[in-house]
Design an enzyme around this catalytic site. Structure first.
Site, PDB file in Angstrom:
ATOM      1  N   CYS A   3      48.899 -39.523 -39.148  1.00  0.00           N
ATOM      2  CA  CYS A   3      47.376 -39.404 -38.124  1.00  0.00           C
ATOM      3  C   CYS A   3      46.371 -39.491 -38.763  1.00  0.00           C
ATOM      4  CB  CYS A   3      46.520 -38.093 -37.986  1.00  0.00           C
ATOM      5  SG  CYS A   3      47.765 -36.694 -37.517  1.00  0.00           S
ATOM      6  N   HIS A  28      39.960 -40.001 -35.166  1.00  0.00           N
ATOM      7  CA  HIS A  28      42.043 -39.642 -34.754  1.00  0.00           C
ATOM      8  C   HIS A  28      41.192 -38.470 -33.625  1.00  0.00           C
ATOM      9  CE1 HIS A  28      45.658 -38.077 -34.833  1.00  0.00           C
ATOM     10  NE2 HIS A  28      45.820 -36.858 -35.441  1.00  0.00           N
ATOM     11  N   ASN A  51      47.376 -35.579 -28.916  1.00  0.00           N
ATOM     12  CA  ASN A  51      47.753 -36.479 -30.168  1.00  0.00           C
ATOM     13  C   ASN A  51      49.218 -37.742 -30.404  1.00  0.00           C
ATOM     14  OD1 ASN A  51      47.563 -37.191 -32.562  1.00  0.00           O
ATOM     15  ND2 ASN A  51      47.790 -35.019 -33.200  1.00  0.00           N
TER      16      ASN A  51
HETATM   17  O1  UT7 Z   1      46.979 -34.391 -35.646  1.00  0.00           O
HETATM   18  C1  UT7 Z   1      46.806 -33.836 -37.381  1.00  0.00           C
HETATM   19  C2  UT7 Z   1      46.139 -32.395 -37.442  1.00  0.00           C
HETATM   20  N1  UT7 Z   1      46.008 -31.547 -36.178  1.00  0.00           N
HETATM   21  C3  UT7 Z   1      45.383 -30.795 -36.369  1.00  0.00           C
HETATM   22  O2  UT7 Z   1      44.449 -31.101 -36.345  1.00  0.00           O
HETATM   23  C4  UT7 Z   1      46.065 -29.326 -35.389  1.00  0.00           C
HETATM   24  C5  UT7 Z   1      44.080 -29.134 -35.969  1.00  0.00           C
HETATM   25  N2  UT7 Z   1      44.622 -27.286 -34.999  1.00  0.00           N
HETATM   26  C6  UT7 Z   1      44.377 -26.874 -34.237  1.00  0.00           C
HETATM   27  O3  UT7 Z   1      43.634 -28.147 -33.264  1.00  0.00           O
HETATM   28  C7  UT7 Z   1      44.450 -25.401 -33.341  1.00  0.00           C
HETATM   29  O4  UT7 Z   1      44.524 -24.563 -34.986  1.00  0.00           O
HETATM   30  C8  UT7 Z   1      45.710 -25.120 -31.849  1.00  0.00           C
HETATM   31  C9  UT7 Z   1      44.926 -26.109 -31.198  1.00  0.00           C
HETATM   32  C10 UT7 Z   1      46.787 -25.858 -32.865  1.00  0.00           C
HETATM   33  C11 UT7 Z   1      45.075 -24.139 -32.532  1.00  0.00           C
HETATM   34  O5  UT7 Z   1      44.817 -23.824 -32.024  1.00  0.00           O
HETATM   35  P1  UT7 Z   1      44.346 -22.068 -32.491  1.00  0.00           P
HETATM   36  O6  UT7 Z   1      43.196 -21.372 -31.540  1.00  0.00           O
HETATM   37  O7  UT7 Z   1      43.628 -22.165 -34.274  1.00  0.00           O
HETATM   38  O8  UT7 Z   1      44.997 -21.329 -32.140  1.00  0.00           O
HETATM   39  P2  UT7 Z   1      46.352 -20.386 -32.759  1.00  0.00           P
HETATM   40  O9  UT7 Z   1      47.578 -21.439 -33.626  1.00  0.00           O
HETATM   41  O10 UT7 Z   1      45.232 -19.129 -33.635  1.00  0.00           O
HETATM   42  O11 UT7 Z   1      47.141 -19.200 -31.551  1.00  0.00           O
HETATM   43  C12 UT7 Z   1      46.303 -18.406 -30.959  1.00  0.00           C
HETATM   44  C13 UT7 Z   1      47.652 -17.670 -30.622  1.00  0.00           C
HETATM   45  C14 UT7 Z   1      48.784 -17.403 -31.130  1.00  0.00           C
HETATM   46  O12 UT7 Z   1      49.202 -15.676 -30.252  1.00  0.00           O
HETATM   47  P3  UT7 Z   1      48.691 -14.465 -31.293  1.00  0.00           P
HETATM   48  O13 UT7 Z   1      48.794 -14.518 -32.283  1.00  0.00           O
HETATM   49  O14 UT7 Z   1      47.162 -14.900 -31.168  1.00  0.00           O
HETATM   50  O15 UT7 Z   1      49.541 -13.468 -30.177  1.00  0.00           O
HETATM   51  C15 UT7 Z   1      49.719 -18.234 -30.120  1.00  0.00           C
HETATM   52  O16 UT7 Z   1      50.706 -17.704 -30.549  1.00  0.00           O
HETATM   53  O17 UT7 Z   1      48.255 -17.928 -29.308  1.00  0.00           O
HETATM   54  C16 UT7 Z   1      49.559 -18.361 -29.023  1.00  0.00           C
HETATM   55  N3  UT7 Z   1      50.137 -19.547 -28.969  1.00  0.00           N
HETATM   56  C17 UT7 Z   1      50.218 -20.156 -27.620  1.00  0.00           C
HETATM   57  N4  UT7 Z   1      50.225 -19.451 -26.547  1.00  0.00           N
HETATM   58  C18 UT7 Z   1      49.753 -20.651 -25.289  1.00  0.00           C
HETATM   59  C19 UT7 Z   1      50.181 -20.577 -29.538  1.00  0.00           C
HETATM   60  N5  UT7 Z   1      51.009 -21.972 -29.635  1.00  0.00           N
HETATM   61  C20 UT7 Z   1      50.611 -21.960 -27.829  1.00  0.00           C
HETATM   62  C21 UT7 Z   1      50.831 -22.074 -26.586  1.00  0.00           C
HETATM   63  N6  UT7 Z   1      49.926 -21.732 -25.209  1.00  0.00           N
HETATM   64  N7  UT7 Z   1      51.375 -23.734 -26.403  1.00  0.00           N
END
Ligand code: UT7
Length: 332
Positions: free
Chosen positions: A113, A259, A289
């Site tokens: 990135c 980014h 992204n």
């Molecule tokens: O370019 C490189 C840099 N990358 C980034 O900057 C990414 C940084 N991180 C993020 O943008 C966020 O952490 C994400 C968008 C990836 C995820 O958001 P989050 O609020 O951190 O969600 P989470 O990973 O904590 O997941 C919350 C819940 C989980 O379920 P439980 O464990 O709470 O039951 C996941 O299993 O959402 C679930 N989940 C989904 N649900 C529906 C994960 N992916 C999905 C999905 N659809 N695609």
């Protein structure tokens, strides 16, 4: 004195638009979850016949046109991607071949990135030291065919998209005209595994094996929360550092081009920097992204939309896999 100016910018995205609703057909996810957590509404997926070099080539051609350059004007290529056509050599030489400019050097940047910022600082250094007068810098990415389009892969599959962006950089001796002003580049390899694809790998015996696929080593693994936590701190640090380097304030910035990973990260950075909506550019809603392509793709669209104009003070900043991060400040 030798300085570097941006002579032209361009981008290319594949035709195929993939909405969040289309992803709902492949995995347990929802438009609502994706929009709420990331801000992404759709992304582009390359055609089966398109390669990541093709995306870079199309973006490069657009930037060359914009600069009024012919391929023969390019003296050096810097190419940032994490999705090369081959394990080696990198896309730089393939782009050089496709542009038909035999003998021109090509450097591949592997900073994910942050690849475009690393490439910009590198190209600026080459130009300022007198090694080249004209450098083509490309960031292009083909994520779609590497995504796991099932519920198992949903944590990353919904985030990434394909595209390319490029800039033509050339020498100038005008300190008061458009020119690159300052950069900073950072890394913290202690977090290398927090956003990585672990195989194929020369650390494994052998480099490739079927078990790697079964173990999930051949797809992107991301510790999303950890990446998020670091991103919201590192972006403002890098931006403040580059402002200090040049002795200007956040309020002097005409446009911040971060980014494009997550709208929540962009909003947090905007708030921390005290910037208004009109001073921060975001287009990840349309493209997701696109890693190394995201900043030049955003910059190119900002120029096309009149949001980035000649004479503006523009800051670009990135954070991502490595972890790597950095920022660049320039007068456009
Ligand atoms: O370019 C490189 C840099 N990358 C980034 O900057 C990414 C940084 N991180 C993020 O943008 C966020 O952490 C994400 C968008 C990836 C995820 O958001 P989050 O609020 O951190 O969600 P989470 O990973 O904590 O997941 C919350 C819940 C989980 O379920 P439980 O464990 O709470 O039951 C996941 O299993 O959402 C679930 N989940 C989904 N649900 C529906 C994960 N992916 C999905 C999905 N659809 N695609």
């Amino acid at each position: 004195m030798r300085y570097t100016r941006i002579a032209g910018v361009g981008h290319y995205v594949p035709e195929r638009v993939v909405s969040n609703h289309e992803l709902e057909k492949h995995m347990e996810t929802s438009d609502e979850w994706i929009v709420e957590r990331s801000g992404i509404r759709e992304r582009r997926f390359a055609a089966d016949t398109e390669t990541s070099t093709d995306l870079g080539l199309a973006a490069a051609k657009a930037a060359l046109d914009n600069a009024g350059w012919k391929p023969e004007d390019v003296q050096f290529i810097v190419y940032a991607t994490l999705s090369p056509d081959m394990f080696f050599p990198g896309n730089g030489v393939l782009l050089q071949r496709d542009l038909g400019i035999e003998g021109v050097g090509a450097l591949d940047v592997r900073n994910q990135c942050s690849g475009f910022i690393y490439g910009l600082a590198t190209a600026d250094g080459f130009i300022r030291m007198g090694m080249y007068d004209r450098v083509l810098l490309v960031g292009a990415e083909l994520h779609s065919s590497g995504l796991v389009m099932t519920t198992e892969g949903r944590d990353t599959a919904v985030l990434f998209g394909d595209g390319g962006g490029a800039v033509c950089l050339e020498v100038t001796d005008d300190p008061d005209g458009g020119r690159l002003l300052a950069h900073n580049l950072h890394a913290d390899g202690r977090y290398a595994e927090d956003l990585a694809m672990l195989a194929p790998s020369a650390a494994k015996r052998p480099w490739f094996s079927a078990s790697m696929i079964d173990e999930g080593l051949t797809t992107t693994k991301m510790n999303g929360r950890e990446v998020f936590r670091h991103a919201v701190t590192r972006f403002p640090q890098a931006i403040n550092e580059v402002l200090e380097q040049e002795g200007v304030q956040a309020s002097d910035i005409d446009l911040l081009i971060p980014h494009q990973a997550n709208l929540r990260i962009i909003d947090a950075v905007k708030k921390k920097m005290g910037l208004s909506d009109d001073k921060v550019f975001a287009n990840l809603q349309k493209y997701g992204n696109t890693t190394a392509a995201s900043i030049p793709l955003a910059f190119s669209e900002a120029v096309a939309e009149g949001r980035a104009k000649r004479g503006d003070l523009i800051c670009m900043a990135a954070f991502g896999s490595g972890f790597t991060w950095g920022a660049s400040l320039f007068r456009f």
